[in-house]
Scaffold this motif. Structure first.
Motif, mmCIF file in Angstrom:
data_model
loop_
_atom_site.group_PDB
_atom_site.id
_atom_site.type_symbol
_atom_site.label_atom_id
_atom_site.label_comp_id
_atom_site.label_asym_id
_atom_site.label_seq_id
_atom_site.Cartn_x
_atom_site.Cartn_y
_atom_site.Cartn_z
ATOM 1 N N TYR A 119 0.741 -1.580 -0.278
ATOM 2 C CA TYR A 119 -0.102 -0.270 -0.358
ATOM 3 C C TYR A 119 1.409 0.654 -0.052
ATOM 4 O O TYR A 119 2.098 1.058 0.568
ATOM 5 N N GLY A 120 0.693 2.129 -0.937
ATOM 6 C CA GLY A 120 1.606 3.266 -1.352
ATOM 7 C C GLY A 120 0.646 4.578 -1.700
ATOM 8 O O GLY A 120 -0.177 4.059 -2.376
ATOM 9 N N ILE A 121 1.719 5.381 -1.808
ATOM 10 C CA ILE A 121 1.616 6.735 -1.949
ATOM 11 C C ILE A 121 2.170 7.308 -3.374
ATOM 12 O O ILE A 121 3.660 7.285 -2.382
ATOM 13 N N PRO A 122 2.034 7.625 -4.539
ATOM 14 C CA PRO A 122 2.717 8.606 -5.298
ATOM 15 C C PRO A 122 3.734 9.620 -4.756
ATOM 16 O O PRO A 122 2.797 10.806 -4.242
ATOM 17 N N VAL A 123 4.931 9.306 -5.471
ATOM 18 C CA VAL A 123 5.803 10.688 -5.032
ATOM 19 C C VAL A 123 6.732 11.363 -5.495
ATOM 20 O O VAL A 123 6.726 10.179 -6.596
ATOM 21 N N SER A 124 6.935 11.953 -5.829
ATOM 22 C CA SER A 124 7.851 12.836 -7.175
ATOM 23 C C SER A 124 9.205 12.121 -6.661
ATOM 24 O O SER A 124 9.826 12.138 -7.838
#
Length: 345
Positions: A263-268
């Motif tokens: 489970y992850g969140i897109p980061v730059s």
């Protein structure tokens, strides 16, 4: 000895002048700041009465990477509260309370800084004006002891500068939210289509849990909160600096008794991770079969089977299933999912 006496006289003279000047400065100060923001009051007000929203754009709590936060139930509206403390400088701490709420109209805050026993009183008034919102800040500073009254000479400038910064940040947050809401209103559900996906860098957590009806979704909600808190609080990311959360798992593991997922969140970009529970994962660019689903998380299986059926009919090989949560998962609500299945010959 003569120079010592002369120095003492100079110090006493300066102290006397300062004390005389402070006799004309009030022990506390009241001032008003008026700002207008280009969004309706029903969008603006929840950014203030929910303290977890408030810290994401407030310039009064800068350097969030160095701050730890704790929120107390209820988590929004009258009676909610939070505490904060700098991880390195332990004296930089405070407590913020919402003492009164008149929904969409008025909020009353109390802010205790450091060891002060007298709070800042911050009253906020929200006035709708042709689709925009005028926010009036009424600030009452705490009583200062006689020798610290000079702080009242700069307090208004400090508050005005930080309110201005905060409103710029809030405009960005709300603009991002409105764009997402517009996209959601135009979603077509239950239809499979093909979409090209660019590569994405995710920051998240690896999990294994039971695949029973309630256990799986409750586990997802818990880990969503862990990841969001780590990204926002520990890494200091604002809401407009990351994307919608994605769960990655094998496409047909809904049949298994136990499920493993990322489970992850897109980061730059990659940055230092201080917690070994978290890691980065790269999603490569791909061609995906996509379907949008709305309903209970358990019933998503029919939509997943639609994707698998189309891939089998088209004789395509498949990758891991990506479940993008268009709405944040909560225990009480149905989910809105974008189900993406990478396919290739």
């Amino acid at each position: 000895m003569r120079w010592f006496k002369f120095g003492v006289i100079i110090i006493l003279a300066i102290g006397g002048i300062y004390a005389f000047a402070m006799s004309f400065v009030s022990e506390n100060k009241d001032f008003i700041i008026e700002k207008e923001i280009s969004f309706p009051v029903d969008k603006v007000f929840p950014q203030f009465n929910n303290l977890q929203n408030f810290i994401s754009w407030s310039a009064f709590l800068e350097n969030k990477k160095e701050m730890s936060f704790q929120f107390y139930s209820p988590y929004k509206g009258q009676g909610s509260s939070m505490s904060y403390q700098n991880k390195k400088e332990k004296d930089l701490k405070g407590d913020l309370f919402i003492r009164y709420e008149n929904s969409l109209k008025t909020l009353k805050f109390q802010l205790f800084e450091g060891k002060q026993h007298t709070p800042y009183l911050i009253d906020l008034k929200f006035i709708p004006i042709n689709g925009k919102t005028k926010i009036i800040w009424y600030i009452h500073t705490p009583r200062q002891p006689f020798l610290k009254r000079s702080l009242n000479l700069i307090s208004e400038d400090f508050w005005t500068e930080n309110v201005n910064k905060s409103m710029v940040s809030l405009e960005k947050v709300l603009s991002n939210k409105i764009d997402k809401e517009f996209q959601r209103e135009n979603i077509k559900y239950d239809s499979v289509f093909v979409q090209k996906q660019d590569s994405q860098l995710l920051l998240g957590i690896n999990v294994s849990t039971k695949n029973s009806k309630d256990a799986l979704f409750n586990n997802i909600v818990i880990n969503h909160n862990k990841v969001i808190n780590y990204v926002e609080i520990d890494m200091g990311k604002k809401e407009d600096e990351y994307g919608e959360p994605i769960l990655i798992t094998e496409a047909d593991n809904f049949k298994d008794k136990e499920v493993s997922y990322f489970y992850g969140i897109p980061v730059s970009k990659k940055s230092g991770v201080s917690d070994n529970n978290f890691s980065f994962r790269m999603l490569n660019s791909s061609t995906n079969y996509v379907i949008f689903y709305k309903g209970s998380y358990t019933n998503r299986i029919n939509s997943i089977q639609q994707l698998l059926t189309k891939a089998k009919r088209d004789t395509m090989r498949i990758g891991d299933l990506q479940q993008t949560f268009i709405e944040e998962p909560t225990k009480d609500d149905d989910v809105i999912l974008k189900l993406s299945l990478p396919v290739f010959k």
